[in-house]
Write a protein that holds these residues in place. Structure first.
Motif, PDB file in Angstrom:
ATOM      1  N   GLU A  61       0.912  -0.809  -3.822  1.00 50.26           N
ATOM      2  CA  GLU A  61      -0.093  -0.915  -2.763  1.00 50.26           C
ATOM      3  C   GLU A  61       0.555  -1.354  -1.448  1.00 50.26           C
ATOM      4  OE1 GLU A  61      -3.858  -0.605  -1.045  1.00 50.26           O
ATOM      5  OE2 GLU A  61      -2.995   0.179  -2.894  1.00 50.26           O
ATOM      6  N   GLN A  62       1.492  -2.297  -1.535  1.00 47.77           N
ATOM      7  CA  GLN A  62       2.168  -2.773  -0.335  1.00 47.77           C
ATOM      8  C   GLN A  62       3.028  -1.676   0.281  1.00 47.77           C
ATOM      9  OE1 GLN A  62       1.337  -5.647   0.809  1.00 47.77           O
ATOM     10  NE2 GLN A  62       2.693  -5.645   2.585  1.00 47.77           N
ATOM     11  N   VAL A  63       3.677  -0.874  -0.559  1.00 48.36           N
ATOM     12  CA  VAL A  63       4.490   0.229  -0.058  1.00 48.36           C
ATOM     13  C   VAL A  63       3.610   1.254   0.643  1.00 48.36           C
ATOM     14  CG1 VAL A  63       5.975   2.164  -0.744  1.00 48.36           C
ATOM     15  CG2 VAL A  63       6.341  -0.106  -1.717  1.00 48.36           C
ATOM     16  N   ARG A  64       2.422   1.517   0.090  1.00 39.68           N
ATOM     17  CA  ARG A  64       1.500   2.442   0.746  1.00 39.68           C
ATOM     18  C   ARG A  64       1.090   1.932   2.128  1.00 39.68           C
ATOM     19  NH1 ARG A  64      -1.359   2.299  -4.073  1.00 39.68           N
ATOM     20  NH2 ARG A  64      -0.911   4.012  -5.484  1.00 39.68           N
ATOM     21  N   LYS A  65       0.779   0.614   2.180  1.00 43.20           N
ATOM     22  CA  LYS A  65       0.280   0.048   3.438  1.00 43.20           C
ATOM     23  C   LYS A  65       1.359  -0.034   4.503  1.00 43.20           C
ATOM     24  CE  LYS A  65      -3.375  -2.884   1.461  1.00 43.20           C
ATOM     25  NZ  LYS A  65      -3.807  -4.291   1.225  1.00 43.20           N
ATOM     26  N   ALA A  66       2.558  -0.500   4.113  1.00 41.20           N
ATOM     27  CA  ALA A  66       3.608  -0.773   5.095  1.00 41.20           C
ATOM     28  C   ALA A  66       4.637   0.340   5.213  1.00 41.20           C
ATOM     29  CB  ALA A  66       4.316  -2.086   4.736  1.00 41.20           C
ATOM     30  N   GLY A  67       4.520   1.347   4.357  1.00 41.76           N
ATOM     31  CA  GLY A  67       5.561   2.370   4.320  1.00 41.76           C
ATOM     32  C   GLY A  67       5.447   3.451   5.364  1.00 41.76           C
ATOM     33  N   GLY A  68       4.346   3.441   6.150  1.00 38.35           N
ATOM     34  CA  GLY A  68       4.181   4.455   7.180  1.00 38.35           C
ATOM     35  C   GLY A  68       3.696   5.774   6.621  1.00 38.35           C
ATOM     36  N   LYS A  69       3.464   6.714   7.517  1.00 41.11           N
ATOM     37  CA  LYS A  69       2.973   8.026   7.118  1.00 41.11           C
ATOM     38  C   LYS A  69       3.993   8.732   6.238  1.00 41.11           C
ATOM     39  CE  LYS A  69       0.967  12.285   8.943  1.00 41.11           C
ATOM     40  NZ  LYS A  69       0.644  13.062  10.178  1.00 41.11           N
ATOM     41  N   GLU A  70       3.560   9.098   5.034  1.00 39.18           N
ATOM     42  CA  GLU A  70       4.409   9.778   4.051  1.00 39.18           C
ATOM     43  C   GLU A  70       5.712   9.023   3.790  1.00 39.18           C
ATOM     44  OE1 GLU A  70       4.984  13.752   5.349  1.00 39.18           O
ATOM     45  OE2 GLU A  70       2.888  14.337   5.017  1.00 39.18           O
ATOM     46  N   GLY A  71       5.653   7.681   3.959  1.00 34.46           N
ATOM     47  CA  GLY A  71       6.799   6.840   3.636  1.00 34.46           C
ATOM     48  C   GLY A  71       7.885   6.815   4.694  1.00 34.46           C
ATOM     49  N   ALA A  72       7.563   7.224   5.922  1.00 33.92           N
ATOM     50  CA  ALA A  72       8.592   7.303   6.970  1.00 33.92           C
ATOM     51  C   ALA A  72       9.214   5.939   7.252  1.00 33.92           C
ATOM     52  CB  ALA A  72       7.996   7.897   8.242  1.00 33.92           C
ATOM     53  N   ASP A  73       8.382   4.892   7.366  1.00 32.00           N
ATOM     54  CA  ASP A  73       8.916   3.553   7.650  1.00 32.00           C
ATOM     55  C   ASP A  73       9.704   3.013   6.464  1.00 32.00           C
ATOM     56  OD1 ASP A  73       7.694   3.751  10.084  1.00 32.00           O
ATOM     57  OD2 ASP A  73       5.996   2.449   9.577  1.00 32.00           O
ATOM     58  N   PHE A  74       9.209   3.286   5.282  1.00 35.72           N
ATOM     59  CA  PHE A  74       9.901   2.874   4.057  1.00 35.72           C
ATOM     60  C   PHE A  74      11.302   3.474   4.019  1.00 35.72           C
ATOM     61  CE2 PHE A  74      11.054   3.925  -0.326  1.00 35.72           C
ATOM     62  CZ  PHE A  74      10.892   2.718  -0.984  1.00 35.72           C
ATOM     63  N   ILE A  75      11.401   4.768   4.269  1.00 41.89           N
ATOM     64  CA  ILE A  75      12.696   5.453   4.236  1.00 41.89           C
ATOM     65  C   ILE A  75      13.619   4.907   5.325  1.00 41.89           C
ATOM     66  CG2 ILE A  75      13.807   7.696   4.609  1.00 41.89           C
ATOM     67  CD1 ILE A  75      11.286   8.946   3.284  1.00 41.89           C
ATOM     68  N   ALA A  76      13.059   4.672   6.519  1.00 44.92           N
ATOM     69  CA  ALA A  76      13.871   4.165   7.624  1.00 44.92           C
ATOM     70  C   ALA A  76      14.416   2.765   7.317  1.00 44.92           C
ATOM     71  CB  ALA A  76      13.027   4.141   8.906  1.00 44.92           C
TER      72      ALA A  76
ATOM     73  N   GLY B  17      -6.423   1.950 -10.005  1.00 48.46           N
ATOM     74  CA  GLY B  17      -7.283   2.223  -8.856  1.00 48.46           C
ATOM     75  C   GLY B  17      -7.314   1.011  -7.948  1.00 48.46           C
ATOM     76  N   PRO B  18      -6.393   0.914  -6.989  1.00 44.89           N
ATOM     77  CA  PRO B  18      -6.283  -0.308  -6.178  1.00 44.89           C
ATOM     78  C   PRO B  18      -7.562  -0.664  -5.436  1.00 44.89           C
ATOM     79  CG  PRO B  18      -4.363   1.102  -5.864  1.00 44.89           C
ATOM     80  CD  PRO B  18      -5.349   1.894  -6.664  1.00 44.89           C
ATOM     81  N   LEU B  19      -8.294   0.326  -4.926  1.00 45.73           N
ATOM     82  CA  LEU B  19      -9.508   0.034  -4.160  1.00 45.73           C
ATOM     83  C   LEU B  19     -10.577  -0.577  -5.052  1.00 45.73           C
ATOM     84  CD1 LEU B  19     -11.066   0.165  -1.511  1.00 45.73           C
ATOM     85  CD2 LEU B  19     -11.774   2.499  -2.117  1.00 45.73           C
ATOM     86  N   MET B  20     -10.869   0.085  -6.179  1.00 42.26           N
ATOM     87  CA  MET B  20     -11.876  -0.444  -7.091  1.00 42.26           C
ATOM     88  C   MET B  20     -11.450  -1.793  -7.657  1.00 42.26           C
ATOM     89  SD  MET B  20     -13.420   1.158 -10.647  1.00 42.26           S
ATOM     90  CE  MET B  20     -13.957   2.677  -9.877  1.00 42.26           C
ATOM     91  N   ALA B  21     -10.175  -1.901  -8.027  1.00 42.41           N
ATOM     92  CA  ALA B  21      -9.680  -3.167  -8.575  1.00 42.41           C
ATOM     93  C   ALA B  21      -9.781  -4.279  -7.549  1.00 42.41           C
ATOM     94  CB  ALA B  21      -8.224  -3.007  -9.034  1.00 42.41           C
ATOM     95  N   GLY B  22      -9.490  -3.972  -6.288  1.00 40.22           N
ATOM     96  CA  GLY B  22      -9.561  -4.978  -5.240  1.00 40.22           C
ATOM     97  C   GLY B  22     -10.976  -5.458  -4.984  1.00 40.22           C
ATOM     98  N   ILE B  23     -11.928  -4.519  -4.916  1.00 37.78           N
ATOM     99  CA  ILE B  23     -13.327  -4.887  -4.630  1.00 37.78           C
ATOM    100  C   ILE B  23     -13.928  -5.677  -5.785  1.00 37.78           C
ATOM    101  CG2 ILE B  23     -15.644  -3.982  -4.265  1.00 37.78           C
ATOM    102  CD1 ILE B  23     -14.335  -1.627  -2.764  1.00 37.78           C
ATOM    103  N   LEU B  24     -13.868  -5.114  -6.998  1.00 37.28           N
ATOM    104  CA  LEU B  24     -14.490  -5.776  -8.141  1.00 37.28           C
ATOM    105  C   LEU B  24     -13.710  -7.020  -8.560  1.00 37.28           C
ATOM    106  CD1 LEU B  24     -15.625  -2.701 -10.264  1.00 37.28           C
ATOM    107  CD2 LEU B  24     -16.959  -4.099  -8.707  1.00 37.28           C
ATOM    108  N   GLY B  25     -12.389  -6.969  -8.432  1.00 34.77           N
ATOM    109  CA  GLY B  25     -11.594  -8.163  -8.722  1.00 34.77           C
ATOM    110  C   GLY B  25     -11.918  -9.280  -7.752  1.00 34.77           C
ATOM    111  N   GLY B  26     -12.135  -8.931  -6.490  1.00 35.20           N
ATOM    112  CA  GLY B  26     -12.529  -9.938  -5.506  1.00 35.20           C
ATOM    113  C   GLY B  26     -13.869 -10.560  -5.832  1.00 35.20           C
TER     114      GLY B  26
END
Length: 813
Positions: free
Chosen positions: A202-217, A375-384
């Motif tokens: 989930e963190q890689v998705r959020k901080a990795g940029g579009k299609e992982g551009a920031d992650f790769i950089a 399912g990060p979204l469902m897990a985040g909402i219901l887990g919260g």
């Protein structure tokens, strides 16, 4: 013949596996590159070929050895299954987790905990300094934990605590690798990996940029700066060429995030990034983990890795090195056995706890797949929402835990011939010493883990309820810890385990034959866990520790280490009767064996929320009662159980009454004692149903069936629908009043803060927003008197109490 041709021929003739051949070629390429730094091409090629040949010979021998261990492990697993007196399903379940009928079978759950305790003991007392406070870890603790990583990479930080922890981590890693290899796990540890790389999808998705551009950089920058020594092609198990850099990084991004056909299970098995030695590698690892992985929770990362290590070793030792294949092989046979059951046997309530489906679910909990997030979204909402419910509805959990645990611990002690007075004196001694000495001794004897280890790797009293965003998880765990629930649970587990070894120390002077007459329950304990008279003699020879006049048998010093484990796992399983915590079977029910974020996984977690105590009670004490051979034996155990839980439930109810501003409830009515039985947990899962019948909370049966999340949803619907209806009918709306009611219900707190917050905050807010606040307060008092005959000693709407509690109200006037 070239090395490549030789390897191909060996694979084709079946003398080595393709995986071993690929491994050999990767080793050849790596070795030739290393030797080329110091030799000419021909010499480097010859040296690499020799190293590869030796490795292949060792690998072939290891492969034969591992195949033999798999066959032996599965044969033992299968034999226990087939010879089990309660049938093959019970035979498998008893090897996964604690037996419903107290058979004492060696099981993954207990062995995993014993290994974890040994790992924790290897870290030593210094781990206590990393234990977070009530508000979490301090900056100094976080910085020191990062220094552990630097020390592991070979950087001398001057932090003695971190240096010691790094050395301990290396010791634990060696211990774990050696034990896993002895169990038949086929792997070649590569020292260059040093520490785990748990990249967060989930963190890689959020901080990795579009299609992982920031992650790769970011990873390219670490490569160019020398922080990452090289990339590995995980498919070929070989170093990637410079031309493949973009391809490898894109594939790593897809693997971690689960996009582009990836699995989302990148770590811990697929290692791509080999960080360099020294400060450059350490800083690159910390920077990238800070952005894409563990963040500041380095201790959680390390202890989580060790917990996974303990689980894998236990699965390999109890089931087989390839435990997935073993379980897959027996499931069809268990389903075939179920097909032969009669209609009456199918309706047996025990099948809720013991079935082929339960085997699959329990194994999913043990291997970690039920803990995954799909399912990060469902897990985040219901887990919260579950975390909010935990913080709001467990304000008085400790008030139930103290009398409840006192009763269950006393019953477990008595069942094993231990004087209850030992437990009482142990609790007093532990409290008097602030637990410090007892914690250290229990950890050294491999009886319990250090609290810092337990906390950091995620053990929590309500493990499946605390989820969702980090802030909500923090709120829920803070409430649990602030009321003393975690400290109480740890103390009771520690005291029971320690006093059990003291109980053994009191009897080591007796041969087994004499023990039968002197303390039959203790002799039954030894027989239950398969400890023979000869093994008892070995145990008796272990040293007895004298601490301030109190003697304990040192279970870590038993000459036969496997026998020491057998004894400790027996103590662990009896302790689970003393202090009820969900085991893998209970968690299989509360999770459905499904990952977080899936429909079934979240449905199970929500419906079963806060039911794990009742489920665990049913799987331990109630099953122990009903599995006795005669009605007389059932009554001998069952009647004290019922009577003591009547008293425990009564104590919990009256404590909550006093702390929540009410006079004690009259105790001479059948209604009160039915409530007490339900509160005490004596009715297991049915106690929750009965208890809700006595509670007026304004919720529908459907919301009650849906668990706390169902209540939250219903409250939200009422909050909106009632106001819309009034607006439609042309009536005045009072959204503020409804919000106050909901806010009061979901305010986090503790048993000692709830009353003051209600009276000084919420009652005053209600006076401001509710035109009929006086009538509302009066109706609360009238409802309480009508339901239970009670009165408030601190009435709603009053800023100060008018009087003290009327303790004489315990009997009807």
């Amino acid at each position: 013949m070239s090395v490549s041709e030789c390897v191909i021929k060996l694979v084709q003739t079946g003398k080595i596996t393709k995986a071993l051949g690929d491994e050999a070629m990767a080793l050849y390429e790596r070795s030739r590159g290393e030797y080329a730094k110091h030799m000419g091409p021909a010499e480097a090629d010859a040296a690499a070929a020799l190293a590869t040949a030796r490795s292949m010979e060792a690998g072939a021998k290891r492969m034969k050895n591992d195949v033999a261990k798999q066959a032996i492990g599965f044969a033992n697993f299968e034999r226990t299954m087939l010879e089990h007196p309660d049938g093959p399903i019970a035979g498998v379940m008893d090897q996964l987790t604690q037996s419903l009928r107290s058979r004492g079978t060696r099981n993954v759950d207990a062995v995993r905990e014993d290994i974890w305790n040994q790992i924790a003991g290897r870290f030593g007392d210094s781990m206590e300094k990393y234990a977070p406070g009530l508000l979490g870890a301090t900056r100094a603790q976080i910085d020191s934990a990062k220094n552990i990583v630097r020390e592991i990479f070979g950087v001398q930080t001057g932090d003695n605590l971190a240096a010691g922890a790094a050395k301990s981590f290396a010791d634990v890693r060696t211990y774990g690798e050696d034990r896993a290899r002895a169990a038949g796990k086929n792997f070649e540890p590569n020292e260059n990996w040093r520490v785990p790389q748990p990249w967060n999808s989930e963190q890689v998705r959020k901080a990795g940029g579009k299609e992982g551009a920031d992650f790769i950089a970011d990873f390219k920058e670490a490569l160019s700066s020398g922080g990452i020594a090289r990339l590995w092609d995980t498919r070929k198990n070989a170093p990637a060429s410079q031309a493949e850099t973009d391809f490898i990084l894109k594939r790593a991004y897809a693997d971690i995030t689960g996009t582009g056909g990836g699995t989302g299970t990148f770590s811990p098995t697929q290692r791509t990034f080999e960080f360099a030695d020294g400060a450059a590698g350490a800083e690159a690892w910390l920077k990238l983990q800070g952005k894409y992985g563990a963040g500041d929770n380095v201790m959680g990362l390390l202890t989580g890795h060790m917990n996974k290590m303990a689980s894998e070793i236990a699965l390999a030792e109890v089931i087989a090195p390839n435990h997935r294949a073993a379980i897959a092989a027996v499931i069809p046979r268990l389903k075939a056995a179920e097909a032969q059951l009669s209609t009456g046997q199918r309706l047996n309530p025990v099948r809720m706890l013991e079935s082929a489906k339960m085997v699959e679910k329990t194994y999913a909990v043990l291997n970690g797949s039920a803990n995954a997030v799909e399912g990060p979204l469902m897990a985040g909402i219901l887990g919260g929402l579950r975390s909010i419910s935990t913080a709001a509805q467990l304000k008085g959990a400790i008030l139930s835990a103290i009398p409840g645990d006192s009763v269950t611990a006393g019953l477990a002690a008595n069942f094993n011939g231990m004087p209850v007075g030992r437990l009482i004196s142990g609790v007093i001694r532990d409290i008097g010493q602030s637990g410090a000495e007892a914690k250290s001794l229990a950890a050294r004897m491999h009886l319990t883990a250090h609290s810092a280890m337990d906390f950091n790797h995620g053990y929590r009293f309500f493990q499946d309820q605390v989820a969702g965003p980090a802030q909500l998880r923090f709120m829920a765990t803070t409430v649990v810890r602030a009321q003393g629930l975690q400290a109480w649970t740890e103390m009771m587990k520690r005291v029971f385990s320690m006093e059990f070894t003291g109980h053994l120390a009191d009897h080591v002077h007796l041969p087994f034959a004499d023990l039968q007459g002197a303390n039959k329950p203790l002799a039954n304990f030894l027989e239950r866990y398969g400890i023979s008279p000869a093994e008892w003699d070995t145990i008796r020879a272990a040293p007895v520790l004298d601490t301030n006049g109190t003697k304990f048998l040192d279970t870590s010093a038993i000459a036969d280490q496997r026998l020491g484990e057998k004894l400790r796992t027996g103590i662990i399983q009896e302790r689970r009767f003393a202090v009820l915590e969900p085991d893998s079977r209970s968690r299989a029910i509360t999770t459905g064996g499904q990952p977080q974020g899936t429909f079934l996984g979240e449905l199970n977690r929500n419906i079963a929320m806060f039911k794990s105590f009742s489920i665990t009670m049913a799987a331990t004490h109630l099953m122990r009662i009903f599995s006795q051979q005669t009605w007389g034996e059932m009554a001998k155990i069952g009647l004290p159980f019922m009577m003591m839980h009547f008293l425990a439930g009564a104590a919990a109810i009256q404590a909550k009454n006093l702390f929540y501003g009410k006079d004690p409830q009259a105790m001479d009515t059948p209604k009160f004692w039915l409530q007490s039985l339900a509160q005490g947990g004596g009715l297991g899962v049915y106690g929750d149903v009965l208890n809700s019948a006595f509670t007026r909370n304004g919720r529908s049966p459907l919301a009650e069936a849906g668990g706390p999340i169902g209540g939250i949803v219903e409250d939200a619907l009422k909050l909106s629908s009632s106001q819309v209806r009034k607006l439609y009918e042309g009536k005045d709306t009072n959204l503020a009043t409804e919000l106050t009611r909901v806010g009061r219900r979901y305010t986090p707190g503790t048993f000692y803060s709830k009353l003051a917050v209600d009276r000084l905050l919420w009652d005053n807010i209600q006076e401001l927003v509710d035109p009929d606040y006086r009538g509302s307060f009066r109706r609360m008092e009238e409802t309480l008197k009508k339901d239970t005959g009670q009165q408030f000693w601190w009435s709603p709407g009053d800023n100060t109490p008018a009087r003290g509690p009327n303790l004489g109200a315990v009997r009807t006037q």
